[in-house]
Design a protein around this motif. Structure first.
Motif, PDB file in Angstrom:
ATOM      1  N   PRO A  25       0.819  -1.226   0.000  1.00 15.29           N
ATOM      2  CA  PRO A  25       0.000   0.000   0.000  1.00 15.29           C
ATOM      3  C   PRO A  25       0.847   1.267   0.000  1.00 15.29           C
ATOM      4  N   LYS A  26       0.274   2.351  -0.502  1.00 15.70           N
ATOM      5  CA  LYS A  26       0.925   3.662  -0.396  1.00 15.70           C
ATOM      6  C   LYS A  26       1.130   4.001   1.081  1.00 15.70           C
ATOM      7  N   GLY A  27       2.131   4.830   1.325  1.00 17.67           N
ATOM      8  CA  GLY A  27       2.444   5.204   2.698  1.00 17.67           C
ATOM      9  C   GLY A  27       3.486   4.313   3.344  1.00 17.67           C
TER      10      GLY A  27
ATOM     11  N   ASN B  65      18.821  -6.808  13.098  1.00 21.54           N
ATOM     12  CA  ASN B  65      18.564  -5.367  13.032  1.00 21.54           C
ATOM     13  C   ASN B  65      17.785  -4.856  14.232  1.00 21.54           C
ATOM     14  N   LEU B  66      17.959  -3.574  14.464  1.00 20.08           N
ATOM     15  CA  LEU B  66      17.086  -2.816  15.359  1.00 20.08           C
ATOM     16  C   LEU B  66      16.565  -1.601  14.594  1.00 20.08           C
ATOM     17  N   ILE B  67      15.279  -1.306  14.744  1.00 19.35           N
ATOM     18  CA  ILE B  67      14.711  -0.090  14.161  1.00 19.35           C
ATOM     19  C   ILE B  67      13.824   0.577  15.209  1.00 19.35           C
ATOM     20  N   ASP B  68      13.559   1.856  15.017  1.00 18.74           N
ATOM     21  CA  ASP B  68      12.690   2.508  15.984  1.00 18.74           C
ATOM     22  C   ASP B  68      11.225   2.419  15.552  1.00 18.74           C
ATOM     23  N   GLN B  69      10.360   2.843  16.449  1.00 19.16           N
ATOM     24  CA  GLN B  69       8.921   2.655  16.240  1.00 19.16           C
ATOM     25  C   GLN B  69       8.425   3.366  14.990  1.00 19.16           C
ATOM     26  N   ARG B  70       9.010   4.527  14.684  1.00 15.19           N
ATOM     27  CA  ARG B  70       8.563   5.288  13.506  1.00 15.19           C
ATOM     28  C   ARG B  70       8.843   4.527  12.219  1.00 15.19           C
ATOM     29  N   PHE B  71      10.015   3.893  12.150  1.00 14.32           N
ATOM     30  CA  PHE B  71      10.378   3.063  11.000  1.00 14.32           C
ATOM     31  C   PHE B  71       9.450   1.854  10.939  1.00 14.32           C
ATOM     32  N   TYR B  72       9.260   1.221  12.081  1.00 11.16           N
ATOM     33  CA  TYR B  72       8.406   0.017  12.138  1.00 11.16           C
ATOM     34  C   TYR B  72       6.995   0.328  11.631  1.00 11.16           C
ATOM     35  N   ASN B  73       6.485   1.494  11.972  1.00 15.47           N
ATOM     36  CA  ASN B  73       5.126   1.867  11.556  1.00 15.47           C
ATOM     37  C   ASN B  73       5.000   2.012  10.043  1.00 15.47           C
ATOM     38  N   MET B  74       6.119   2.215   9.333  1.00 17.57           N
ATOM     39  CA  MET B  74       6.098   2.371   7.878  1.00 17.57           C
ATOM     40  C   MET B  74       6.247   1.041   7.136  1.00 17.57           C
ATOM     41  N   LEU B  75       6.517  -0.033   7.871  1.00 19.32           N
ATOM     42  CA  LEU B  75       6.707  -1.321   7.215  1.00 19.32           C
ATOM     43  C   LEU B  75       5.375  -1.909   6.773  1.00 19.32           C
ATOM     44  N   TRP B  76       5.463  -2.880   5.874  1.00 21.99           N
ATOM     45  CA  TRP B  76       4.279  -3.482   5.277  1.00 21.99           C
ATOM     46  C   TRP B  76       3.839  -4.698   6.100  1.00 21.99           C
TER      47      TRP B  76
ATOM     48  N   SER C 283       5.095   9.833  -5.200  1.00 23.71           N
ATOM     49  CA  SER C 283       4.422   8.531  -5.337  1.00 23.71           C
ATOM     50  C   SER C 283       3.589   8.165  -4.117  1.00 23.71           C
ATOM     51  N   ASP C 284       3.800   8.895  -3.010  1.00 24.82           N
ATOM     52  CA  ASP C 284       3.169   8.592  -1.717  1.00 24.82           C
ATOM     53  C   ASP C 284       3.749   7.362  -1.030  1.00 24.82           C
ATOM     54  N   TYR C 285       4.864   6.821  -1.531  1.00 22.92           N
ATOM     55  CA  TYR C 285       5.655   5.875  -0.737  1.00 22.92           C
ATOM     56  C   TYR C 285       6.729   6.661   0.009  1.00 22.92           C
ATOM     57  N   LYS C 286       7.268   6.066   1.062  1.00 22.06           N
ATOM     58  CA  LYS C 286       8.287   6.728   1.869  1.00 22.06           C
ATOM     59  C   LYS C 286       9.681   6.283   1.433  1.00 22.06           C
ATOM     60  N   PRO C 287      10.632   7.217   1.282  1.00 24.75           N
ATOM     61  CA  PRO C 287      11.978   6.848   0.841  1.00 24.75           C
ATOM     62  C   PRO C 287      12.858   6.381   1.997  1.00 24.75           C
TER      63      PRO C 287
END
Length: 215
Positions: free
Chosen positions: A93-95, A204-215, A123-127
């Motif tokens: 999905p977009k976003g 890996n470790l990622i923060d919550q903001r990154f995690y929220n952008m995953l599919w 494109s509405d995807y996140k880089p």
């Protein structure tokens, strides 16, 4: 800020590999997988993998790596468009974030980064950019791009490959301390361990903001 543990792999996330990770390392909250097959580098994610990972309550980090250099705005645009094409083909999905894989031996310039970010923005995807801030040309190119284009620092999520701490299980992950570029940046991910012996994965470790952008 809580940091969330997961893995990535060049190999297909089969049930056997997933079970290996569960047994040897713990439950991955996300799994980085490549959007396409690249000879000698990665297998492309399949619809069966998507189903397996989503049914296991594991998010997917989509990675695009079908390029060998990162020079010029046009190349940045092409890499973004190709990543977007495969994301749409898979039904992402977009976003959601799409991560371009920048290895430390790549030639890279600011124009590429700016072109990639601008194409993703419309494109509405996140880089996202997987990168090595300590070795190679990324740090210089990224910081030049930040100077030239405010959107680069505002929009781009960085996934750092340094320092290499070593592979661990979920419970033994280190404190979140990735290397960062010498300028304004959102370093929200850290591939701290590579090439595990027990299973062919990186940790890996990622923060919550990154995690929220995953599919």
């Amino acid at each position: 800020m809580p940091y969330i543990w997961g893995v990535d792999s060049a190999n297909e996330a089969t049930k056997d590999l997933y079970d290996c990770v569960l047994t040897q390392f713990g439950k991955p909250e996300y799994w980085g997988r490549y959007l396409t097959r690249v000879e000698g580098a990665s297998e492309g994610i399949t619809t069966e993998e998507v189903q397996l990972l989503h049914n296991s309550n594991t998010k997917i980090m989509p990675i695009y790596n079908d390029f060998l250099e990162a020079i010029g705005e046009r190349q940045g645009l092409i890499v973004a468009q190709n990543a977007i094409f495969h994301a749409r083909r898979l039904g992402i999905p977009k976003g959601k974030i799409l991560v371009a894989n920048i290895e430390n031996f790549f030639n890279i310039d600011a124009a590429f980064i700016s072109g990639f970010v601008e194409a993703m923005y419309i494109s509405d995807y996140k880089p996202g950019l997987y990168h090595d801030p300590d070795q190679g040309q990324f740090d210089r190119a990224y910081c030049e791009a930040v100077e030239l284009n405010d959107r680069v620092a505002e929009q781009t999520v960085l996934w750092s490959a340094e320092p290499e701490y070593g592979v661990t299980g979920r419970r033994d992950a280190p404190p979140f301390q990735p290397s960062e570029p010498n300028c304004r940046s959102n370093v929200w991910g850290w591939q701290y361990g590579r090439d595990a012996e027990a299973c062919p994965i990186d940790t890996n470790l990622i923060d919550q903001r990154f995690y929220n952008m995953l599919w």
